[in-house]
Design an enzyme around this catalytic site. Structure first.
Site, PDB file in Angstrom:
ATOM      1  N   CYS A 157      -4.830   2.589  -3.673  1.00  0.00           N
ATOM      2  CA  CYS A 157      -3.586   3.057  -3.030  1.00  0.00           C
ATOM      3  C   CYS A 157      -2.481   2.017  -3.187  1.00  0.00           C
ATOM      4  O   CYS A 157      -1.681   1.796  -2.264  1.00  0.00           O
ATOM      5  CB  CYS A 157      -3.803   3.379  -1.554  1.00  0.00           C
ATOM      6  SG  CYS A 157      -4.907   4.734  -1.303  1.00  0.00           S
TER       7      CYS A 157
ATOM      8  N   GLN B 280      -4.482  -5.455   6.472  1.00  0.00           N
ATOM      9  CA  GLN B 280      -5.493  -6.326   5.853  1.00  0.00           C
ATOM     10  C   GLN B 280      -5.439  -7.747   6.401  1.00  0.00           C
ATOM     11  O   GLN B 280      -6.200  -8.601   5.961  1.00  0.00           O
ATOM     12  CB  GLN B 280      -5.291  -6.363   4.328  1.00  0.00           C
ATOM     13  CG  GLN B 280      -5.468  -5.029   3.647  1.00  0.00           C
ATOM     14  CD  GLN B 280      -6.887  -4.507   3.724  1.00  0.00           C
ATOM     15  OE1 GLN B 280      -7.835  -5.252   3.987  1.00  0.00           O
ATOM     16  NE2 GLN B 280      -7.055  -3.217   3.520  1.00  0.00           N
TER      17      GLN B 280
ATOM     18  N   HIS C   8       0.876  -1.182   0.000  1.00  0.00           N
ATOM     19  CA  HIS C   8       0.000   0.000   0.000  1.00  0.00           C
ATOM     20  C   HIS C   8       0.911   1.230   0.000  1.00  0.00           C
ATOM     21  O   HIS C   8       2.035   1.180   0.512  1.00  0.00           O
ATOM     22  CB  HIS C   8      -0.839  -0.046   1.279  1.00  0.00           C
ATOM     23  CG  HIS C   8      -1.898   1.007   1.396  1.00  0.00           C
ATOM     24  ND1 HIS C   8      -1.612   2.300   1.774  1.00  0.00           N
ATOM     25  CD2 HIS C   8      -3.240   0.954   1.223  1.00  0.00           C
ATOM     26  CE1 HIS C   8      -2.734   2.986   1.823  1.00  0.00           C
ATOM     27  NE2 HIS C   8      -3.745   2.203   1.489  1.00  0.00           N
TER      28      HIS C   8
ATOM     29  N   ASP D  54       3.124  -4.973   7.531  1.00  0.00           N
ATOM     30  CA  ASP D  54       1.887  -4.196   7.454  1.00  0.00           C
ATOM     31  C   ASP D  54       0.736  -5.196   7.571  1.00  0.00           C
ATOM     32  O   ASP D  54       0.459  -5.946   6.634  1.00  0.00           O
ATOM     33  CB  ASP D  54       1.855  -3.433   6.127  1.00  0.00           C
ATOM     34  CG  ASP D  54       0.560  -2.650   5.942  1.00  0.00           C
ATOM     35  OD1 ASP D  54      -0.382  -2.853   6.730  1.00  0.00           O
ATOM     36  OD2 ASP D  54       0.497  -1.845   4.993  1.00  0.00           O
TER      37      ASP D  54
HETATM   38  N1  PLP Z   1      -1.754  -0.746   4.525  1.00  0.00           N
HETATM   39  C1  PLP Z   1      -2.706  -1.486   3.932  1.00  0.00           C
HETATM   40  C2  PLP Z   1      -2.378  -2.873   3.466  1.00  0.00           C
HETATM   41  C3  PLP Z   1      -3.987  -0.967   3.776  1.00  0.00           C
HETATM   42  O1  PLP Z   1      -4.931  -1.693   3.189  1.00  0.00           O
HETATM   43  C4  PLP Z   1      -4.258   0.344   4.246  1.00  0.00           C
HETATM   44  C5  PLP Z   1      -5.592   0.940   4.049  1.00  0.00           C
HETATM   45  O2  PLP Z   1      -6.314   0.609   3.146  1.00  0.00           O
HETATM   46  C6  PLP Z   1      -3.234   1.060   4.856  1.00  0.00           C
HETATM   47  C7  PLP Z   1      -1.984   0.484   4.978  1.00  0.00           C
HETATM   48  C8  PLP Z   1      -3.448   2.440   5.383  1.00  0.00           C
HETATM   49  O3  PLP Z   1      -4.335   2.393   6.467  1.00  0.00           O
HETATM   50  P1  PLP Z   1      -4.819   3.741   7.175  1.00  0.00           P
HETATM   51  O4  PLP Z   1      -5.374   4.597   6.073  1.00  0.00           O
HETATM   52  O5  PLP Z   1      -5.860   3.276   8.139  1.00  0.00           O
HETATM   53  O6  PLP Z   1      -3.644   4.358   7.822  1.00  0.00           O
END
Ligand code: PLP
Length: 424
Positions: free
Chosen positions: A382, A221, A141, A218
């Protein structure tokens, strides 16, 4: 965890395994799902962006705001002590949820993005220098790309990227070959938000550790869909957001191994993150407080604690089983429709189904599905490097949660067929 806690944990897991998965009862817990959109029952399939909140979590927030709110850590009066106790109890719940060794390894942040930025500033800016290398993957992401690019720009470090196959699986041989004496850090998503691929992070962490390199996972998900044990993974950092986990927005978690957190410099300065302040010098607080400057999102943290209680009572293994069945159903039914191309066909997937329709822009698919009350996400999610790799501008993404039903998958498939008819 002591032997008694482990016994209790096993007993709870056994009790959960014995319980039937009562979808109707679960759905009744989510007031937002009871509404109609454009005169049709809401079919909410945008859970990877943000999941919905069950009544027990809403009730917990109301109870906090109506009877327990005060600022924490700073006063001797009853309400402040109560709020502090509840906030720290939430931290312990998150510790249990991740099976972290200690509660002080759980830092409350405002979300995944904030947590990654904290690690970039606290660890990256202290330990990464010109010529050093950071390994990321094609399927990150943007939240796990851009902060590292900012660091690389500032320090003169280089980012190396793990490629992925057309199906959406990371090329592990290529990953292993990226390590060298300048490798300083690895960032990898456990589950791809755009494709649903589940990455073999435990093996990837072992590879990195064999080279003495720390790993940030991360888990944004992953945590809503599968049990996560940070000690078993042996990850150095693990990050996620509350709002994808049936909790409030504005709260997330950074898990870090205590020694690494202690070695990090603070990211934000201010109240609560200090032991003493004078104009001659400031002594920082111990972890976790060193990284929680200012008044934290107290209500949201307590709400997140209630959310993990709620999910724990249903059981992550049962949630994973139900969602896997939904994913299989959707994959089979949508995949069988002429003119539908599934995007992301990794062998191991969580509850995300991306697809494109021949001759129809994903945004048009999303707009028409919305007219049927079906909420999906369209765009690059994203994760633009994924789209570039697959030579696609965008996809339609249906993402499932444990409160979704087989009938809702049928509604999605019927909705897609209706869109195809409009464009036939
Ligand atoms: N990482 C992953 C894999 C995500 O799916 C998302 C959000 O869709 C994020 C990071 C960012 O999350 P946040 O916008 O809650 O900080």
């Amino acid at each position: 965890m002591n032997a008694r806690q482990a016994d209790l944990g096993r007993a709870t897991a056994a009790a959960q395994a014995a319980q039937p998965f009562d979808l109707e009862r679960i759905r009744a817990d989510f007031p937002i799902l009871q509404q109609q959109v454009h005169g049709k029952p809401l079919v909410y399939l945008d859970n990877a962006a943000s999941s919905q909140m069950p009544q027990p979590v809403i009730d917990r927030l109301v109870r906090y705001q109506t009877a327990q709110h005060a600022n924490i850590h700073r006063a001797v009066h009853m309400l402040s002590e109560l709020a502090t106790t509840e906030y720290e109890a939430a931290r312990c719940k998150l510790q249990g949820f991740l099976n972290a060794a200690e509660a002080r390894e759980v830092i409350f942040t405002s979300g995944t993005t904030d947590a990654i930025n904290l690690v970039m500033h606290g660890h990256g800016r202290k330990f990464i220098r010109a010529g050093d290398e950071i390994i990321l993957t094609t399927m990150e992401h943007h939240a796990n790309i851009v902060p590292w690019q900012m660091l690389a720009e500032e320090t003169g470090a280089t980012i190396r990227v793990v490629p992925m196959t057309h199906a959406g699986e990371l090329c592990l041989d290529a990953y292993g070959a990226l390590f060298n004496a300048r490798t300083r850090f690895v960032g990898v998503t456990q589950v791809s938000n755009a494709l649903g691929s589940i990455n073999p992070v435990k093996a990837m962490i072992a590879t990195a550790h064999a080279h003495g390199v720390p790993v940030l996972v991360d888990g944004a998900q992953a945590v809503p869909h599968m049990p996560v044990d940070v000690q078993d993974l042996d990850c150095d950092f693990y990050v996620f957001s509350g709002h994808k986990l049936c909790g409030p927005t504005g709260i997330g978690v950074l898990y870090g191994k205590a020694a690494l957190l202690e070695a990090m410099q603070p990211f934000k300065g201010g109240g609560d993150m200090i032991l003493s302040v004078s104009f001659e010098g400031t002594v920082y607080n111990t972890i976790p407080h060193k990284f929680e400057a200012g008044t934290p999102p107290i209500a949201a943290a307590i709400g997140l604690g209630a959310a993990v209680d709620y999910l724990g009572a249903i059981g992550l293994p049962a949630i994973a089983r139900h969602e896997h069945a939904l994913l299989q159903q959707a994959t089979a039914q949508l995949g069988a429709l002429p003119g539908v191309r599934l995007v992301g066909t990794a062998r191991h997937k969580a509850a995300v189904l991306s697809f494109v329709l021949d001759g129809v822009h994903p945004h048009d698919v999303g707009t028409l599905l919305d007219q049927d009350g079906i909420a999906v996400r369209t765009g690059h999610h994203c994760a633009q490097p994924v789209m570039t790799r697959l030579k696609l501008p965008a996809t339609v993404r249906a993402s499932f949660a444990f409160y979704n039903s087989p009938a809702e998958v049928d509604a999605l498939v019927a909705g897609v067929r209706a869109v195809q008819k409009v464009f036939a």
